[in-house]
Design a protein around this motif. Structure first.
Motif, PDB file in Angstrom:
ATOM      1  N   ASN A  29       0.809  -1.222   0.000  1.00 53.83           N
ATOM      2  CA  ASN A  29       0.000   0.000   0.000  1.00 53.83           C
ATOM      3  C   ASN A  29       0.835   1.261   0.000  1.00 53.83           C
ATOM      4  O   ASN A  29       0.490   2.240  -0.646  1.00 53.83           O
ATOM      5  CB  ASN A  29      -0.909   0.044   1.242  1.00 53.83           C
ATOM      6  CG  ASN A  29      -2.258  -0.538   0.934  1.00 53.83           C
ATOM      7  OD1 ASN A  29      -2.434  -1.194  -0.086  1.00 53.83           O
ATOM      8  ND2 ASN A  29      -3.197  -0.323   1.827  1.00 53.83           N
ATOM      9  N   VAL A  30       1.931   1.242   0.735  1.00 55.52           N
ATOM     10  CA  VAL A  30       2.757   2.455   0.807  1.00 55.52           C
ATOM     11  C   VAL A  30       3.561   2.599  -0.485  1.00 55.52           C
ATOM     12  O   VAL A  30       3.661   3.681  -1.058  1.00 55.52           O
ATOM     13  CB  VAL A  30       3.653   2.448   2.069  1.00 55.52           C
ATOM     14  CG1 VAL A  30       4.603   3.640   2.074  1.00 55.52           C
ATOM     15  CG2 VAL A  30       2.775   2.482   3.319  1.00 55.52           C
ATOM     16  N   SER A  36       8.643  11.181  -1.264  1.00 60.27           N
ATOM     17  CA  SER A  36       9.178  11.936  -2.400  1.00 60.27           C
ATOM     18  C   SER A  36      10.048  13.091  -1.916  1.00 60.27           C
ATOM     19  O   SER A  36       9.784  13.688  -0.875  1.00 60.27           O
ATOM     20  CB  SER A  36       8.030  12.519  -3.228  1.00 60.27           C
ATOM     21  OG  SER A  36       7.220  11.493  -3.711  1.00 60.27           O
ATOM     22  N   GLY A  58      -3.370   9.863  -2.029  1.00 60.58           N
ATOM     23  CA  GLY A  58      -2.287   9.189  -1.314  1.00 60.58           C
ATOM     24  C   GLY A  58      -1.264  10.177  -0.788  1.00 60.58           C
ATOM     25  O   GLY A  58      -0.110  10.173  -1.213  1.00 60.58           O
ATOM     26  N   THR A  63       4.773  15.147   1.558  1.00 61.69           N
ATOM     27  CA  THR A  63       5.843  15.810   0.792  1.00 61.69           C
ATOM     28  C   THR A  63       5.304  16.464  -0.491  1.00 61.69           C
ATOM     29  O   THR A  63       5.705  17.583  -0.821  1.00 61.69           O
ATOM     30  CB  THR A  63       6.984  14.834   0.452  1.00 61.69           C
ATOM     31  OG1 THR A  63       6.414  13.624   0.003  1.00 61.69           O
ATOM     32  CG2 THR A  63       7.860  14.565   1.644  1.00 61.69           C
ATOM     33  N   GLU A  82      -6.325   9.965   1.803  1.00 57.79           N
ATOM     34  CA  GLU A  82      -5.330   9.016   2.300  1.00 57.79           C
ATOM     35  C   GLU A  82      -6.094   7.983   3.134  1.00 57.79           C
ATOM     36  O   GLU A  82      -7.169   8.280   3.647  1.00 57.79           O
ATOM     37  CB  GLU A  82      -4.303   9.788   3.154  1.00 57.79           C
ATOM     38  CG  GLU A  82      -3.224   8.992   3.855  1.00 57.79           C
ATOM     39  CD  GLU A  82      -2.427   8.057   2.965  1.00 57.79           C
ATOM     40  OE1 GLU A  82      -1.685   8.505   2.097  1.00 57.79           O
ATOM     41  OE2 GLU A  82      -2.549   6.828   3.166  1.00 57.79           O
ATOM     42  N   ALA A 105      -8.887   6.048  -2.837  1.00 59.36           N
ATOM     43  CA  ALA A 105      -8.800   6.576  -4.203  1.00 59.36           C
ATOM     44  C   ALA A 105      -9.663   5.758  -5.169  1.00 59.36           C
ATOM     45  O   ALA A 105      -9.907   6.196  -6.288  1.00 59.36           O
ATOM     46  CB  ALA A 105      -7.347   6.562  -4.661  1.00 59.36           C
TER      47      ALA A 105
HETATM   48  C1  LIG Z   1       4.256   5.995  -2.647  1.00 57.95           C
HETATM   49  S1  LIG Z   1       3.334   6.626  -1.235  1.00 57.95           S
HETATM   50  C2  LIG Z   1       3.360   8.354  -1.688  1.00 57.95           C
HETATM   51  C3  LIG Z   1       3.248   9.275  -0.502  1.00 57.95           C
HETATM   52  C4  LIG Z   1       3.488  10.765  -0.803  1.00 57.95           C
HETATM   53  N1  LIG Z   1       2.501  11.282  -1.709  1.00 57.95           N
HETATM   54  C5  LIG Z   1       4.878  10.966  -1.385  1.00 57.95           C
HETATM   55  O1  LIG Z   1       4.980  11.206  -2.602  1.00 57.95           O
HETATM   56  O2  LIG Z   1       5.859  10.869  -0.624  1.00 57.95           O
HETATM   57  C6  LIG Z   1       1.681   6.086  -1.604  1.00 57.95           C
HETATM   58  C7  LIG Z   1       0.594   6.590  -0.655  1.00 57.95           C
HETATM   59  O3  LIG Z   1      -0.689   6.178  -1.154  1.00 57.95           O
HETATM   60  C8  LIG Z   1      -1.504   5.768  -0.058  1.00 57.95           C
HETATM   61  N2  LIG Z   1      -2.540   4.859  -0.609  1.00 57.95           N
HETATM   62  C9  LIG Z   1      -2.379   3.587  -1.069  1.00 57.95           C
HETATM   63  N3  LIG Z   1      -3.541   3.100  -1.526  1.00 57.95           N
HETATM   64  C10 LIG Z   1      -4.473   4.090  -1.365  1.00 57.95           C
HETATM   65  C11 LIG Z   1      -5.868   4.203  -1.674  1.00 57.95           C
HETATM   66  N4  LIG Z   1      -6.548   3.192  -2.233  1.00 57.95           N
HETATM   67  N5  LIG Z   1      -6.492   5.361  -1.388  1.00 57.95           N
HETATM   68  C12 LIG Z   1      -5.822   6.412  -0.812  1.00 57.95           C
HETATM   69  N6  LIG Z   1      -4.500   6.356  -0.510  1.00 57.95           N
HETATM   70  C13 LIG Z   1      -3.835   5.221  -0.777  1.00 57.95           C
HETATM   71  C14 LIG Z   1      -0.512   5.097   0.882  1.00 57.95           C
HETATM   72  O4  LIG Z   1      -1.006   5.013   2.200  1.00 57.95           O
HETATM   73  C15 LIG Z   1       0.694   6.026   0.755  1.00 57.95           C
HETATM   74  O5  LIG Z   1       0.597   7.103   1.661  1.00 57.95           O
END
Ligand SMILES: C[S@@+](CC[C@H](N)C(=O)[O-])C[C@H]1O[C@@H](n2cnc3c(N)ncnc32)[C@H](O)[C@@H]1O
Length: 196
Positions: A29-30, A36, A58, A63, A82, A105
């Motif tokens: 998920n993360v 970023s 998300g 960031t 989120e 999302a």
């Molecule tokens: C790659 S991280 C990016 C975090 C931040 N935007 C960055 O760029 O550092 C992906 C993010 O999407 C969130 N996420 C994953 N699936 C999701 C969903 N179905 N709906 C909302 N958020 C989700 C995760 O919890 C995580 O915080």
């Protein structure tokens, strides 16, 4: 005169360790080992300014949200969704003026009606870990909320758009490579999706 808000006036950043810990707990998920960086954050906010209406998908530790806020997007014009409770808490503390929503999302269509007429959807979602049906739900929801001429911007760690041609075609969309952030960890590529 610069339209950018002085970043030093913004609330304190969340610790990157918080992000790494959440990645260890739920890597799929993360979707990234580190949040970023500032360069990617600026590139994801390109073209945004005061008055732009933005939905971020998300938000993580905020960031990208920081880059969007630094471009002058604030108040009701900025909605962040989120699902991770720790990230939601951190986003709410850092961006008290924004609308931070505990929401998937995959269900953009069920957001409050006020989240509409968007100029840009900014996404840090780990799309490569998601199914085609999930991609369909995200594209359908995003383009229902975007105004005509609005665009969806996504970063990814692979040099190709994570939304497949078949899904783009199904919704009458096209994807364009915009830029890269090579020093990001990992290096990232930015794609823009819009109505064809
Ligand atoms: C790659 S991280 C990016 C975090 C931040 N935007 C960055 O760029 O550092 C992906 C993010 O999407 C969130 N996420 C994953 N699936 C999701 C969903 N179905 N709906 C909302 N958020 C989700 C995760 O919890 C995580 O915080």
């Amino acid at each position: 005169m610069s339209l950018m808000t002085d970043i030093s006036q913004q609330p304190k950043k969340s610790s990157p360790l918080k992000f790494v810990w959440q990645f260890v707990r739920n890597p799929k998920n993360v979707g990234a080992i580190a949040p970023s960086g500032a360069v990617l954050s600026r590139k994801m906010a390109a073209g945004l300014g005061p008055g732009s209406r933005v939905l971020e998908l998300g938000g993580g530790t905020g960031t990208l949200t920081r880059g969007i806020a630094a471009a002058g997007v604030e108040g009701d014009n900025l909605t962040v969704i989120e699902m991770n409770p720790d990230f939601i808490r951190s986003l709410t503390q850092q961006f008290p003026g924004a609308r931070v929503v505990d929401h998937s999302a995959f269900e953009i269509e069920t957001l409050p009606d006020a989240v509409s007429d968007l100029d840009t959807v900014v996404s840090g979602l780990p799309l490569v870990n998601m199914s085609r049906d999930n991609h369909r739900a995200i594209m359908r929801g995003a383009f229902t909320r975007l105004k005509p001429g609005g665009c969806y911007r996504q970063f990814t760690y692979r040099p190709r758009c994570p939304i497949g041609e078949d899904v783009l075609e199904e919704f009458g969309l096209k994807a364009t490579y915009e830029t890269m952030a090579l020093r990001n960890i990992p290096p990232a590529f930015v794609y823009r999706i819009e109505r064809a």
